[in-house]
Design a protein around this motif. Structure first.
Motif, mmCIF file in Angstrom:
data_model
loop_
_atom_site.group_PDB
_atom_site.id
_atom_site.type_symbol
_atom_site.label_atom_id
_atom_site.label_comp_id
_atom_site.label_asym_id
_atom_site.label_seq_id
_atom_site.Cartn_x
_atom_site.Cartn_y
_atom_site.Cartn_z
ATOM 1 N N UNK A 51 0.797 -1.217 0.000
ATOM 2 C CA UNK A 51 0.000 0.000 0.000
ATOM 3 C C UNK A 51 0.838 1.280 0.000
ATOM 4 N N UNK A 52 1.835 1.304 -0.842
ATOM 5 C CA UNK A 52 2.747 2.436 -0.957
ATOM 6 C C UNK A 52 3.454 2.338 -2.295
ATOM 7 N N UNK A 99 7.841 8.733 -0.257
ATOM 8 C CA UNK A 99 7.066 7.536 0.058
ATOM 9 C C UNK A 99 5.597 7.936 0.002
ATOM 10 N N UNK A 100 4.908 7.383 -0.975
ATOM 11 C CA UNK A 100 3.504 7.700 -1.183
ATOM 12 C C UNK A 100 2.660 6.593 -0.558
ATOM 13 N N UNK A 118 3.066 2.434 5.325
ATOM 14 C CA UNK A 118 3.850 3.456 4.615
ATOM 15 C C UNK A 118 4.745 4.220 5.589
ATOM 16 N N UNK A 119 4.240 4.498 6.789
ATOM 17 C CA UNK A 119 5.066 5.147 7.809
ATOM 18 C C UNK A 119 6.228 4.260 8.231
ATOM 19 N N UNK A 120 5.958 2.966 8.370
ATOM 20 C CA UNK A 120 7.028 2.025 8.705
ATOM 21 C C UNK A 120 8.081 1.998 7.600
ATOM 22 N N UNK A 121 7.647 2.123 6.367
ATOM 23 C CA UNK A 121 8.583 2.165 5.241
ATOM 24 C C UNK A 121 9.480 3.402 5.331
#
Length: 192
Positions: A51-52, A99-100, A118-121
């Motif tokens: 989801x990113x 990072x989208x 996405x935040x973890x990415x």
């Protein structure tokens, strides 16, 4: 008894972000950045939705982003300080990864989990780039949270947001640490 990785624990205990505005050349080339991206993508992703998406921004991309931020600031009637903050990180950018957060329709995986992935990415990207010897800093700024700017700059749909823009480069000098949270102030042991 679990097997410890003391080197990894020591690294994580001392990890800190470097100020992106102080980055200088060199920056990682594609060959150096690809293994960083591969490792950073190892994040929780329930349902394997991915989801990113990532956009690698090179030096040639930053003037356009700075101009888009300034134009959007003028459209919004922003003052000079807001306008400068909007274009500032792009004016000084050397290399970054946007990072989208790009949630996928799912009856099983809640939107919140997809956004947190996405935040973890973003955090993984900062951590892996730092472990690879680069300076890294996770920024966003008001333009990244503006739907019109992010559509123009990154082609974001209405469902997409910018989780972060991770700048990567060579720090000019070691960054000083900042005060860290006091465990007793932020941790509760058990339910009350």
């Amino acid at each position: 008894m679990p097997e410890k990785n003391p080197a990894a624990l020591d690294f994580l205990a001392a990890r800190l972000s470097q100020p992106a505005k102080l980055f200088t050349l060199p920056v990682p080339d594609r060959a150096a950045l690809e293994p960083i991206l591969i490792a950073a993508l190892r994040v929780p992703d329930h349902g394997k939705l991915e989801p990113w998406r990532l956009i690698v921004l090179g030096a040639e991309d930053f003037p356009r982003l700075a101009d888009l931020a300034e134009a959007r600031a003028k459209e919004l009637g922003a003052d000079a300080e807001q306008t400068e903050k909007g274009r500032g990180q792009f004016d000084r950018g050397l290399l970054a990864v946007a990072v989208i957060s790009s949630p996928k329709p799912s009856g099983k995986i809640p939107l919140a989990e997809q956004v947190l992935s996405a935040g973890a990415l973003c955090l993984n990207l900062v951590t892996v780039a730092t472990a690879a010897g680069w300076g890294a800093n996770w920024l966003s700024g008001w333009p990244a949270h503006d739907p019109v700017f992010r559509a123009r700059a990154f082609g974001c749909t209405e469902a997409e947001t910018v989780a972060g823009i991770v700048h990567i480069g060579t720090p000019r000098s070691p960054a000083p640490d900042r005060p860290r949270p006091v465990l007793e102030h932020v941790v509760q042991w058990g339910l009350r």
